[in-house]
Scaffold this motif. Sequence first.
Motif, PDB file in Angstrom:
ATOM      1  N   LEU A 324       0.829  -1.169  -0.011  1.00  0.00           N
ATOM      2  CA  LEU A 324       0.080  -0.089  -0.055  1.00  0.00           C
ATOM      3  C   LEU A 324       0.765   1.204   0.126  1.00  0.00           C
ATOM      4  CD1 LEU A 324      -2.787  -1.182   2.529  1.00  0.00           C
ATOM      5  CD2 LEU A 324      -2.944  -1.027   0.052  1.00  0.00           C
ATOM      6  N   VAL A 342      -7.923   3.882  -0.689  1.00  0.00           N
ATOM      7  CA  VAL A 342      -7.134   2.536  -0.139  1.00  0.00           C
ATOM      8  C   VAL A 342      -8.081   1.779   0.520  1.00  0.00           C
ATOM      9  CG1 VAL A 342      -5.272   1.746   1.383  1.00  0.00           C
ATOM     10  CG2 VAL A 342      -4.672   3.846   0.114  1.00  0.00           C
ATOM     11  N   VAL A 356      -5.709  -0.199  -4.083  1.00  0.00           N
ATOM     12  CA  VAL A 356      -5.348   1.283  -4.403  1.00  0.00           C
ATOM     13  C   VAL A 356      -5.643   1.623  -5.617  1.00  0.00           C
ATOM     14  CG1 VAL A 356      -3.649   2.874  -4.057  1.00  0.00           C
ATOM     15  CG2 VAL A 356      -3.443   0.890  -2.729  1.00  0.00           C
TER      16      VAL A 356
END
Length: 417
Positions: A324, A342, A356
Amino acid sequence: MSATSAAQLRGWVTPGRCAALAWLAGLLFTVLLRMRLPGQERAEVLAGVVFLRWDGLTMLALATALALRGSFLLDRRPTAGLGHLLAAAVLCSFPLGVTAIPLAQYLAVDVALYTIAAHRPTKEAERAAFLAVGVVLGHLAVRLVAGWTAGTTTALAVLSTAGLVWLLGRSARQSRLHAEETRARAAEQAVIAERLRIAREMHDTVAHSIGIVALQAGAARLVIDKRPELAREALGEIETASRETLAGLRRMLGALRTADTPATSSAPASGASAEPALPDMPGLASLDRLAETTGAAGVRVTVRRVGAVRPLPPDIDLSAFRVLQESVTNVVRHSGADRCTVTVDLRDPETLALTVEDPGPVPGHGREKSGGGSGYGLVGMRERVGLLNGEFSAGPRPGGGFRVTAHLPVPPGAAPA
């Protein structure tokens, strides 16, 4: 010119079409040389005896058909296409009444030679060069043996152009192969660097767990006689930490063992971001901190957690955060977007799903893209997810923007962080 228009133009300009255009342009030039144009007292070149007769026109038509057929074959069977173009050049020389194959009729052959030299293996390129030179020399030899006039100077000019385009094609092929090798080597180095980073993080995780084991073992040894219940609790902590450490090592050690890593290398993965405000061994609990620091860079990060939040094994928690983190960093550096989302999906107890996505560049937005990037950040993420036997994908979204997804398997019964 937009990128789409340039891509369409490159798709239209194929070697076969270039060869066909070269032949038609050469044929038009040859015809114009034999015509008296405005401002001229006479034509530059005298027309052959059979040039305008039915047999001459028939040979020109057959030569053009051969050339177009060779141009059609050039994209799929280059050597066969070259043979057709050479035959067309020889056949076209007869009705023109010339003493050698004209350079204008050899332009399509030059296109074929360049194509073969630039895109085919060395042996095939060398055979094509010998064939092209052999046809010109053979045509010249036949005229000499028959006692006809031979255009040696024209033949030398034709051979010179053939040699030049062949050398240019080989040079283009070498440059392309070198660029591909450089890109492959850089991608390999990015994978190695990412594996080294994972290895260091795994070392820190294992060292932390072993430290807990040593501490609890020492405490259990001190109280085992007087307070056996406390010793039993310490032994339980030792078992939990040991199982978790062993599970993490089993998941990653096999792949890391095969990496061809230099012992002195300590460079981080290309494209990996360093967040000084984050802890050395972060996890998904640090997402809010990551969103806060990214907001200062001009990109608003919305964190969505789906499903009940639960503790995860340290290696999975760390790898999920690194994926991430790198994805959000790519949005900041390369997307031109002003926001991204996210998503951490914990609904499946056996899989951790990460997403994402950004909407793409915002017209008129103050922050500009910093460049196209090397793409090695994606290589590192894919390698990290692959080491955990997960699935990774990255690509444009249907409605615009970019999306990165990763699915990390969570072993059943794995001890939490």
